[in-house]
Design an enzyme around this catalytic site. Structure first.
Site, PDB file in Angstrom:
ATOM      1  N   LYS A  98      -2.231 -14.021   1.407  1.00 28.41           N
ATOM      2  CA  LYS A  98      -2.056 -12.919   0.457  1.00 28.41           C
ATOM      3  C   LYS A  98      -2.175 -13.440  -0.972  1.00 28.41           C
ATOM      4  CE  LYS A  98       1.499  -9.404  -0.613  1.00 28.41           C
ATOM      5  NZ  LYS A  98       2.835  -8.922  -0.174  1.00 28.41           N
ATOM      6  N   SER A 155       3.076  -4.378   1.091  1.00 25.05           N
ATOM      7  CA  SER A 155       2.042  -4.772   0.166  1.00 25.05           C
ATOM      8  C   SER A 155       1.090  -5.833   0.711  1.00 25.05           C
ATOM      9  CB  SER A 155       2.700  -5.307  -1.114  1.00 25.05           C
ATOM     10  OG  SER A 155       3.501  -6.441  -0.839  1.00 25.05           O
ATOM     11  N   SER A 189       6.928  -5.227   3.237  1.00 25.64           N
ATOM     12  CA  SER A 189       5.548  -5.603   2.954  1.00 25.64           C
ATOM     13  C   SER A 189       4.838  -6.448   3.986  1.00 25.64           C
ATOM     14  CB  SER A 189       5.485  -6.313   1.599  1.00 25.64           C
ATOM     15  OG  SER A 189       5.816  -5.430   0.560  1.00 25.64           O
TER      16      SER A 189
END
Length: 442
Positions: free
Chosen positions: A74, A150, A174
């Site tokens: 990420k 996220s 997330s």
């Protein structure tokens, strides 16, 4: 398309597939990804690392089950030689990181090859995955729908079959929410179990580093690699769930709006019961009060991080992110301190309420993946905001700090994925993964 990590690892170790061949194939797939999962490919270094790992295998050297396996990270984690932009124009000119975040370095040391940085909801401040400088991530099951956030790109890249494993973060949802909406596995370890050094912060009180994976086995391998350097890994769990005490939460707070999600939990409970677990109902009447501390704590801590940039360059934020951050600009310090104190008190009360079970079983979200850009949906004639429904069933366990994993549940209607969440009360990470593994073998 990626096979399971178990099969992939066997192919790499046997020489049926070389790390160079595997990594090159993954890079080719990611270069043509249509889900906006990829932010930056690190192709040249990835191929060079794969070549070195191929040579190691030729010498009879094997680092373990991640040797030569391509993974994604990420774009909130530092990766040496690449900028960390966190999905925002605010960091468009960020310099390249000088070192890997420690969790990235651990995976590399185990033989994993970092091939890409992946999409994130801007600064990780949202559970939908459709707010970022690079546009929305798209769900591989239906590109018109959100991935969840996220850790949006991590979930999408795995669901699309590009990668078996990726790193994500989880402050309230997330890792688990995008895992649920994309039909993959998402593990949030206990608070503090993994270092957040080298990871752009959202809330130091609630931030967790986590793992998204194609299956429970891959998540378990990643957890073993990530946890062992601290002296906590390498333990062997007894197989099966016989004698495990499973609590099913019965308060209205824990019910999903989508009937398929509640049905998936019911089916999971029956599976565990059939395999020897005891399933009992438990109640947490204080959970709503605990959950109410979350936006205060996270909002205050996020605003403190962003206050200077918000004053100097507000136009560089996405509108939704800027507005959400500015809500906390004038928050009295007393409210933040009160929320922290309430969190400690109420988290202890929740633990006492469920102290007789080993794990909890509940939906991961109240909704399945909604259309990109839609802020509310109709539920029985009432407009229901999307964002809270993707957060509310996961965020309590960022406040308690307990380990939790989302696994795909059984979907009778054959539609979009449904996530089932297993939360550790007495069990630590290997325990919740063991229970999740029992569900995955349906």
């Amino acid at each position: 398309m990626i096979t399971s990590l178990r099969d992939l690892g066997m192919m790499l170790r046997s020489g049926e597939l070389s790390p160079v061949e595997h990594v090159t194939e993954v890079l080719d797939r990611l270069a043509t990804d249509s889900h906006n999962a990829v932010i930056t490919l690190d192709a040249e270094r990835a191929v060079a690392q794969a070549a070195a790992l191929t040579a190691e295998l030729a010498r009879g050297e094997w680092r373990g089950p991640l040797h030569g396996v391509a993974i994604g990270v990420k774009d909130l984690f530092d990766v040496a030689g690449l900028p960390t932009r966190a999905g925002s124009r605010v960091l468009a000119d960020a310099p390249a990181a000088t070192a890997d975040a420690p969790v990235v370095a651990r995976l590399r040391a185990a033989g994993a090859v970092v091939v890409a940085k992946l999409h994130t909801h801007e600064f990780a401040y949202g559970p939908t995955g459709d707010v970022a400088a690079t546009g929305p991530a798209r769900n591989p099951h239906d590109p018109s729908r959100i991935t969840g956030g996220s850790s949006s790109g991590s979930a999408a890249a795995i669901a699309a079959g590009h990668l078996p494993l990726a790193l994500g973060t989880d402050t309230g949802a997330s890792v688990r929410t995008p895992a649920a909406l994309c039909g993959v596995v998402g593990l949030k370890p206990a608070f503090g179990a993994l270092s957040t050094e080298g990871v752009f912060p959202l809330s130091e009180t609630c931030d967790h580093v986590g793992v998204l994976a194609a299956d429970v086995h891959a998540a378990s391998v990643a957890w073993d690699v990530l946890s062992r350097p601290d002296g906590t890994g390498g333990g062997i769990q007894a197989p099966g769930v016989a004698g495990v005490r499973v609590g099913v939460l019965v308060d209205d707070y824990w019910r999903a709006f989508d009937p398929a999600l509640n049905a998936a939990v019911d089916a999971a409970a029956e599976t565990l019961r059939a395999r020897g677990a005891s399933v009992v109902e438990v109640s947490t009447p204080m959970v709503g009060e605990l959950a109410a501390t979350y936006p205060v704590i996270v909002g205050a801590e996020a605003y403190a991080t962003h206050s200077t940039w918000l004053a100097e360059r507000p136009q560089d934020y996405q509108d939704a992110t800027r507005e959400r951050l500015l809500l906390w600009a004038d928050q009295p310090a007393r409210e933040y301190v009160d929320a922290l104190r309430a969190k400690r008190r109420l988290a202890a009360a929740v633990r006492a309420a469920v102290a007789d079970v080993d794990v909890l079983l509940l939906p991961t979200t109240r909704l399945r993946a909604t259309a990109i850009g839609v802020d509310a949906i109709d539920v029985d004639g009432v407009a229901v905001p999307v964002r809270p429904q993707l957060l509310d069933l996961t965020l309590p366990f960022n406040l308690t700090g307990w380990p939790a994993v989302s696994v795909p549940g059984r979907v009778a209607d054959g539609g979009l994925p449904a996530g089932v969440q297993v939360v550790g009360v007495r069990f630590e990470e290997r325990g919740v993964l063991r229970v999740a593994g029992a569900l995955a073998r349906e």
